[in-house]
Scaffold this active site. Structure first.
Site, PDB file in Angstrom:
ATOM      1  N   ALA A 176       0.853  -1.207   0.000  1.00  0.00           N
ATOM      2  CA  ALA A 176       0.000   0.000   0.000  1.00  0.00           C
ATOM      3  C   ALA A 176       0.881   1.247   0.000  1.00  0.00           C
ATOM      4  O   ALA A 176       0.587   2.234   0.669  1.00  0.00           O
ATOM      5  CB  ALA A 176      -0.929  -0.020   1.208  1.00  0.00           C
ATOM      6  N   GLY A 177       1.964   1.173  -0.738  1.00  0.00           N
ATOM      7  CA  GLY A 177       2.874   2.321  -0.833  1.00  0.00           C
ATOM      8  C   GLY A 177       2.415   3.265  -1.932  1.00  0.00           C
ATOM      9  O   GLY A 177       1.213   3.444  -2.162  1.00  0.00           O
ATOM     10  N   ASN A 178       3.403   3.848  -2.625  1.00  0.00           N
ATOM     11  CA  ASN A 178       3.072   4.838  -3.660  1.00  0.00           C
ATOM     12  C   ASN A 178       2.250   4.239  -4.786  1.00  0.00           C
ATOM     13  O   ASN A 178       1.250   4.813  -5.210  1.00  0.00           O
ATOM     14  CB  ASN A 178       4.362   5.446  -4.225  1.00  0.00           C
ATOM     15  CG  ASN A 178       4.928   6.508  -3.311  1.00  0.00           C
ATOM     16  OD1 ASN A 178       4.210   7.089  -2.494  1.00  0.00           O
ATOM     17  ND2 ASN A 178       6.212   6.753  -3.424  1.00  0.00           N
ATOM     18  N   ARG A 196      13.698   1.570  -5.708  1.00  0.00           N
ATOM     19  CA  ARG A 196      15.095   2.010  -5.844  1.00  0.00           C
ATOM     20  C   ARG A 196      15.327   3.365  -5.190  1.00  0.00           C
ATOM     21  O   ARG A 196      14.417   4.153  -5.042  1.00  0.00           O
ATOM     22  CB  ARG A 196      15.425   2.192  -7.333  1.00  0.00           C
ATOM     23  CG  ARG A 196      15.569   0.939  -8.071  1.00  0.00           C
ATOM     24  CD  ARG A 196      16.247   1.217  -9.385  1.00  0.00           C
ATOM     25  NE  ARG A 196      15.326   1.651 -10.421  1.00  0.00           N
ATOM     26  CZ  ARG A 196      15.721   2.076 -11.619  1.00  0.00           C
ATOM     27  NH1 ARG A 196      17.014   2.169 -11.885  1.00  0.00           N
ATOM     28  NH2 ARG A 196      14.856   2.410 -12.533  1.00  0.00           N
ATOM     29  N   ILE A 207       4.471  -6.190  -9.973  1.00  0.00           N
ATOM     30  CA  ILE A 207       5.139  -4.939 -10.366  1.00  0.00           C
ATOM     31  C   ILE A 207       6.505  -4.806  -9.673  1.00  0.00           C
ATOM     32  O   ILE A 207       7.401  -4.124 -10.150  1.00  0.00           O
ATOM     33  CB  ILE A 207       4.262  -3.705 -10.022  1.00  0.00           C
ATOM     34  CG1 ILE A 207       2.865  -3.829 -10.657  1.00  0.00           C
ATOM     35  CG2 ILE A 207       4.925  -2.422 -10.480  1.00  0.00           C
ATOM     36  CD1 ILE A 207       1.963  -2.603 -10.469  1.00  0.00           C
ATOM     37  N   THR A 208       6.655  -5.469  -8.534  1.00  0.00           N
ATOM     38  CA  THR A 208       7.889  -5.349  -7.750  1.00  0.00           C
ATOM     39  C   THR A 208       9.122  -5.683  -8.592  1.00  0.00           C
ATOM     40  O   THR A 208       9.132  -6.654  -9.346  1.00  0.00           O
ATOM     41  CB  THR A 208       7.793  -6.307  -6.532  1.00  0.00           C
ATOM     42  OG1 THR A 208       6.628  -5.976  -5.785  1.00  0.00           O
ATOM     43  CG2 THR A 208       9.022  -6.186  -5.634  1.00  0.00           C
ATOM     44  N   ARG A 223       6.219   5.218 -22.034  1.00  0.00           N
ATOM     45  CA  ARG A 223       7.297   6.226 -22.019  1.00  0.00           C
ATOM     46  C   ARG A 223       7.787   6.482 -23.442  1.00  0.00           C
ATOM     47  O   ARG A 223       7.976   7.631 -23.847  1.00  0.00           O
ATOM     48  CB  ARG A 223       8.456   5.718 -21.152  1.00  0.00           C
ATOM     49  CG  ARG A 223       8.125   5.764 -19.683  1.00  0.00           C
ATOM     50  CD  ARG A 223       9.197   5.142 -18.809  1.00  0.00           C
ATOM     51  NE  ARG A 223       8.882   5.372 -17.406  1.00  0.00           N
ATOM     52  CZ  ARG A 223       9.286   4.601 -16.405  1.00  0.00           C
ATOM     53  NH1 ARG A 223      10.031   3.534 -16.641  1.00  0.00           N
ATOM     54  NH2 ARG A 223       8.959   4.900 -15.165  1.00  0.00           N
ATOM     55  N   HIS A 270      12.685  -5.909 -18.195  1.00  0.00           N
ATOM     56  CA  HIS A 270      12.517  -4.537 -17.751  1.00  0.00           C
ATOM     57  C   HIS A 270      13.848  -4.100 -17.170  1.00  0.00           C
ATOM     58  O   HIS A 270      14.236  -4.532 -16.116  1.00  0.00           O
ATOM     59  CB  HIS A 270      11.425  -4.484 -16.680  1.00  0.00           C
ATOM     60  CG  HIS A 270      11.129  -3.107 -16.197  1.00  0.00           C
ATOM     61  ND1 HIS A 270      10.808  -2.078 -17.038  1.00  0.00           N
ATOM     62  CD2 HIS A 270      11.098  -2.587 -14.942  1.00  0.00           C
ATOM     63  CE1 HIS A 270      10.575  -0.985 -16.324  1.00  0.00           C
ATOM     64  NE2 HIS A 270      10.753  -1.277 -15.052  1.00  0.00           N
TER      65      HIS A 270
END
Ligand code: A3D
Length: 317
Positions: A11-13, A83, A119-120, A152, A176
């Site tokens: 539940a971070g960014n 990171r 996603i990690t 992107r 990635h």
């Protein structure tokens, strides 16, 4: 029809942004899980309180109890550490492999029928850990990276050509990271391939090369600017596109880290390729013909991913 249930592990960014987007798009009810249950519960309540203003109905809870994710249709995993400036994604493996193994256990126990989007970072290796430790079928476990990388690429191309991002398509392959392979000849403005646009005088090859380079370094550019943490708005939007394609059986063609069983000459590896995502999970892997240079770049990228998977095996084997 009951609402979909979407579990967000971490539940971070990114986790918070995912919950907000799920609300705005009315994709379903949300369980936000984090080792810091208070943060998860606080974000869930805060976002739910935006519902009356923005006009969406979604039930959102925050928790540190895995039992709450029972029966989830989709799980999006961002648990772990991002990171900091100077770090490569690969430097995260020591911390994040153990986290993903733990999360996989929670999913295996409580929602083994879910579609799982990881996603990690380091992405491709973490998807491998998730699949191994959860025991879910390979077509129900994917990684988000290519949608972001190609977004992107699309943005930078649209800026270069001064056209809408909507009319730019882009194509990336591979892991990635620094070895990702943006394919310019499959990237277009309204169907016109980038090499043709160079011939038409819209840009120069040198500028396209610089855009390719900027795309490959797209995450690092943001890490440096933020000084603390990494990109989260575009990563969240990208994962939502994948979740939506699954939940609505849209069968979108999206670049994702998917399990290869011989496609592109690669066997038993999670790596970025275009896939069709529908109600069956990863329903098809799109195998395009690569020229010699593209093939070499893709194989180099796969070799880098394999090294990381070996490192992950040593950590959580
Ligand atoms: P951050 O805001 O730090 O959120 C991570 C959350 O995970 C924190 O709230 C932690 O408390 C939580 N957490 C840590 N350990 C556990 C655990 N064992 N169980 C449950 N929760 C835990 O990071 P973020 O949201 O910005 O990024 C999350 C991850 O996504 C990082 O690994 C990033 O590197 C990665 N990421 C990947 C991409 C890709 O394109 C693949 C892009 C951006 C970020």
């Amino acid at each position: 029809m009951a609402r979909n249930k979407i579990a967000l592990i971490g539940a971070g960014n990114i986790g918070g942004t995912l919950a907000h987007l799920i609300g705005l798009k009315e994709l379903g009810d949300v369980v936000l899980f984090d080792i810091f249950g208070g943060v998860a519960a606080g974000k869930a309540l805060d976002i739910m309180q935006s519902g009356p203003v923005d006009g969406f109905d979604a039930n959102m809870v925050g928790t540190s109890d895995y039992a709450a994710i029972a029966g989830s249709d989709v799980v999006i995993v961002t648990a772990g550490f991002p990171r900091t400036p100077g770090m490569s994604r690969d430097d995260l493996i020591g911390k994040n492999a153990g986290v993903i193994a733990q999360v996989a256990e929670g999913i295996r126990t409580h929602c083994p029928d879910a579609f799982v989007i990881v996603i990690t970072n380091p992405l491709d290796a973490m998807v491998w850990v998730m699949r191994e430790k959860s025991g879910l079928p390979h077509h129900k476990v994917v990684g988000m990276a290519g949608v972001l990388d190609s977004a992107r690429f699309r943005l930078f191309l649209a800026q270069e050509f001064n056209v809408s991002v909507e009319d730019v398509t882009a194509f990336v392959l591979g892991g990635h990271g620094d070895t990702m392979v943006p394919l310019t000849r499959y990237s277009t403005v309204a169907g016109i391939p980038v090499p043709d646009l160079v011939k038409m005088g819209w840009t120069t090859q040198a500028k396209v090369d610089a855009i390719v380079q900027r795309t490959a370094n797209g995450g690092g550019e943001i890490v440096k600017l933020l000084e603390k943490g990494s990109a989260f708005y575009a990563p969240a939007a990208s994962a939502i596109a994948m979740a939506e394609s699954y939940l609505k059986d849209k069968k979108r063609v999206l670049p994702c880290a998917a399990w290869l069983t011989g496609q592109y000459g690669i066997r038993d590896l999670y790596v970025g390729v275009p896939v069709v995502i529908g109600a069956g999970g990863v329903e098809r892997i799109v195998e395009i013909r690569l020229d010699a240079a593209e093939k070499a770049a893709f194989e180099k990228s796969c070799a880098a991913v394999r090294e990381l998977v070996e490192a992950a095996k040593r950590l959580v084997g």
